[in-house]
Design a protein around this motif. Sequence first.
Motif, mmCIF file in Angstrom:
data_model
loop_
_atom_site.group_PDB
_atom_site.id
_atom_site.type_symbol
_atom_site.label_atom_id
_atom_site.label_comp_id
_atom_site.label_asym_id
_atom_site.label_seq_id
_atom_site.Cartn_x
_atom_site.Cartn_y
_atom_site.Cartn_z
ATOM 1 N N LEU A 56 0.831 -1.199 0.000
ATOM 2 C CA LEU A 56 0.000 0.000 0.000
ATOM 3 C C LEU A 56 0.869 1.253 0.000
ATOM 4 O O LEU A 56 2.012 1.225 0.466
ATOM 5 N N ARG A 57 0.312 2.342 -0.516
ATOM 6 C CA ARG A 57 1.092 3.593 -0.483
ATOM 7 C C ARG A 57 1.453 3.913 0.974
ATOM 8 O O ARG A 57 0.629 3.805 1.885
ATOM 9 N N GLY A 58 2.733 4.251 1.189
ATOM 10 C CA GLY A 58 3.212 4.532 2.537
ATOM 11 C C GLY A 58 3.823 3.344 3.236
ATOM 12 O O GLY A 58 4.379 3.494 4.333
ATOM 13 N N TYR A 59 3.748 2.167 2.611
ATOM 14 C CA TYR A 59 4.228 0.939 3.255
ATOM 15 C C TYR A 59 5.178 0.182 2.323
ATOM 16 O O TYR A 59 5.115 0.318 1.095
ATOM 17 N N GLY A 60 6.037 -0.633 2.921
ATOM 18 C CA GLY A 60 6.925 -1.475 2.141
ATOM 19 C C GLY A 60 7.785 -0.660 1.201
ATOM 20 O O GLY A 60 8.387 0.344 1.576
ATOM 21 N N ASP A 61 7.822 -1.086 -0.057
ATOM 22 C CA ASP A 61 8.641 -0.420 -1.071
ATOM 23 C C ASP A 61 7.898 0.687 -1.807
ATOM 24 O O ASP A 61 8.478 1.330 -2.688
ATOM 25 N N SER A 62 6.627 0.889 -1.480
ATOM 26 C CA SER A 62 5.842 1.903 -2.195
ATOM 27 C C SER A 62 6.165 3.300 -1.694
ATOM 28 O O SER A 62 6.736 3.497 -0.617
ATOM 29 N N LEU A 141 4.501 8.375 16.308
ATOM 30 C CA LEU A 141 5.353 7.678 15.343
ATOM 31 C C LEU A 141 6.216 8.669 14.567
ATOM 32 O O LEU A 141 7.386 8.389 14.276
ATOM 33 N N LEU A 142 5.662 9.811 14.231
ATOM 34 C CA LEU A 142 6.444 10.818 13.536
ATOM 35 C C LEU A 142 7.573 11.346 14.419
ATOM 36 O O LEU A 142 8.661 11.662 13.934
ATOM 37 N N ALA A 143 7.313 11.450 15.714
ATOM 38 C CA ALA A 143 8.311 11.997 16.636
ATOM 39 C C ALA A 143 9.359 10.960 17.046
ATOM 40 O O ALA A 143 10.540 11.296 17.205
ATOM 41 N N GLU A 144 8.937 9.701 17.212
ATOM 42 C CA GLU A 144 9.814 8.702 17.810
ATOM 43 C C GLU A 144 10.260 7.606 16.851
ATOM 44 O O GLU A 144 11.205 6.871 17.159
ATOM 45 N N GLY A 145 9.579 7.445 15.723
ATOM 46 C CA GLY A 145 9.872 6.322 14.856
ATOM 47 C C GLY A 145 9.071 5.086 15.252
ATOM 48 O O GLY A 145 8.216 5.127 16.137
ATOM 49 N N MET A 146 9.374 3.966 14.607
ATOM 50 C CA MET A 146 8.546 2.761 14.714
ATOM 51 C C MET A 146 9.021 1.762 15.764
ATOM 52 O O MET A 146 8.258 0.889 16.183
ATOM 53 N N PRO A 167 9.604 -17.833 17.001
ATOM 54 C CA PRO A 167 10.566 -16.728 16.877
ATOM 55 C C PRO A 167 10.743 -16.229 15.452
ATOM 56 O O PRO A 167 10.949 -15.023 15.245
ATOM 57 N N ASP A 168 10.682 -17.104 14.467
ATOM 58 C CA ASP A 168 10.855 -16.660 13.079
ATOM 59 C C ASP A 168 9.692 -15.772 12.641
ATOM 60 O O ASP A 168 9.890 -14.763 11.953
ATOM 61 N N VAL A 169 8.472 -16.159 13.036
ATOM 62 C CA VAL A 169 7.293 -15.349 12.693
ATOM 63 C C VAL A 169 7.364 -14.000 13.405
ATOM 64 O O VAL A 169 7.132 -12.949 12.804
ATOM 65 N N ALA A 170 7.695 -14.032 14.692
ATOM 66 C CA ALA A 170 7.793 -12.791 15.453
ATOM 67 C C ALA A 170 8.856 -11.870 14.857
ATOM 68 O O ALA A 170 8.648 -10.652 14.747
ATOM 69 N N ALA A 171 9.990 -12.450 14.457
ATOM 70 C CA ALA A 171 11.059 -11.643 13.869
ATOM 71 C C ALA A 171 10.607 -11.000 12.559
ATOM 72 O O ALA A 171 10.918 -9.834 12.285
ATOM 73 N N HIS A 172 9.868 -11.750 11.751
ATOM 74 C CA HIS A 172 9.363 -11.196 10.483
ATOM 75 C C HIS A 172 8.388 -10.056 10.732
ATOM 76 O O HIS A 172 8.463 -8.994 10.093
ATOM 77 N N VAL A 173 7.476 -10.243 11.664
ATOM 78 C CA VAL A 173 6.495 -9.205 11.964
ATOM 79 C C VAL A 173 7.189 -7.956 12.499
ATOM 80 O O VAL A 173 6.870 -6.825 12.117
ATOM 81 N N LEU A 174 8.168 -8.138 13.378
ATOM 82 C CA LEU A 174 8.915 -6.994 13.899
ATOM 83 C C LEU A 174 9.676 -6.277 12.794
ATOM 84 O O LEU A 174 9.719 -5.035 12.761
ATOM 85 N N ARG A 175 10.283 -7.035 11.891
ATOM 86 C CA ARG A 175 11.016 -6.406 10.788
ATOM 87 C C ARG A 175 10.098 -5.546 9.942
ATOM 88 O O ARG A 175 10.459 -4.423 9.552
ATOM 89 N N MET A 176 8.915 -6.062 9.628
ATOM 90 C CA MET A 176 7.974 -5.288 8.814
ATOM 91 C C MET A 176 7.582 -3.998 9.523
ATOM 92 O O MET A 176 7.550 -2.924 8.913
ATOM 93 N N ARG A 178 9.155 -2.334 11.969
ATOM 94 C CA ARG A 178 10.274 -1.414 12.150
ATOM 95 C C ARG A 178 10.703 -0.759 10.838
ATOM 96 O O ARG A 178 11.210 0.363 10.835
ATOM 97 N N ALA A 179 10.487 -1.467 9.728
ATOM 98 C CA ALA A 179 10.905 -0.946 8.426
ATOM 99 C C ALA A 179 9.899 0.031 7.823
ATOM 100 O O ALA A 179 10.211 0.723 6.845
ATOM 101 N N THR A 180 8.694 0.108 8.381
ATOM 102 C CA THR A 180 7.679 1.004 7.840
ATOM 103 C C THR A 180 8.078 2.457 8.056
ATOM 104 O O THR A 180 8.522 2.840 9.144
ATOM 105 N N ASP A 181 7.916 3.272 7.037
ATOM 106 C CA ASP A 181 8.199 4.698 7.137
ATOM 107 C C ASP A 181 7.165 5.341 8.072
ATOM 108 O O ASP A 181 5.957 5.217 7.834
ATOM 109 N N PRO A 182 7.597 6.006 9.133
ATOM 110 C CA PRO A 182 6.626 6.610 10.055
ATOM 111 C C PRO A 182 5.665 7.575 9.367
ATOM 112 O O PRO A 182 4.515 7.719 9.796
ATOM 113 N N ARG A 183 6.113 8.233 8.300
ATOM 114 C CA ARG A 183 5.229 9.158 7.590
ATOM 115 C C ARG A 183 4.068 8.410 6.939
ATOM 116 O O ARG A 183 2.920 8.881 6.948
#
Length: 271
Positions: A56-62, A141-146, A167-176, A178-183
């Motif tokens: 979606l716009r604002g998420y991932g590589d978009s 989120l804008l002030a502190e990040g994800m 743990p692998d599922v939790a790590a994947h969810v956390l990565r997604m 944390r990687a999201t642009d706060p904007r």
Amino acid sequence: MTSIVLRGTTLHFDDAGPSAGLPVLLIHGHPFNRTLWAPQVEALVTAGHRVVTPDLRGYGDSGVDAGPVLLADFADDLVGLLDHLGIDRAVVGGVSMGGQIAMELQRRHTDRVRALVLSDTSAPAETDEGKAFRNRLADRLLAEGMDGYADEVIGKMLADYNVMAMPDVAAHVLRMMRATDPRGAAAALRGRAERPDYRDTLAAVQSPVLIVVGADDAFTPVADAEAIHGLVPHAILTVVEGAGHLPGAEQPGRFNAALLDFLATHVATRS
């Protein structure tokens, strides 16, 4: 991965499986990206279906929009993507916010929806309290990040017992998260706070509907899924044991079995 510019923003997406297969559009929730659906993409493609998974716009590589992004904006993006891919009607599925976007797509573009898959979502409009919370969270989120937010909610995104057990599922969810642009996250939160009530939309749905919910979902509990089922009596309701808010990630085998059976039994045989 492929990209397209829609309404001023570059959207990235994957288009997997045979072009002649039953098209299934899967919409991720907040604050995730298209990789959330990896277990479903594999199962659906193996079954011969075509699967489109956008960021979606604002998420991932978009690309990111700074201003509020309404659920209607997301829905219109996705219809533009279907147009680009030459898909007239698709099975439209989403989890959490993605489920609300699916309902918005049903509301605005009914003729494009062959069937609905609503996972761990809710239909009513946001409450005043909820609006205030989402706007405060956007500011945070804008002030502190994800990172801090991700650490706080991982035990609700997944059932708390799955955070350590998977743990692998939790790590994947956390990565997604944390990687999201706060904007992007903030823009979606502000837009989602203004969402309409989808109960009348759901009550009018004639196409097949699958409702899925994790048995231990802390955000949108089983009662929310049952309320949707009450609005759409012909819908199929599946409660996934051993899962929280993201049953497709926590219990992909059970989720996929319900989804594939729904497609084979209630969708593929319809025109």
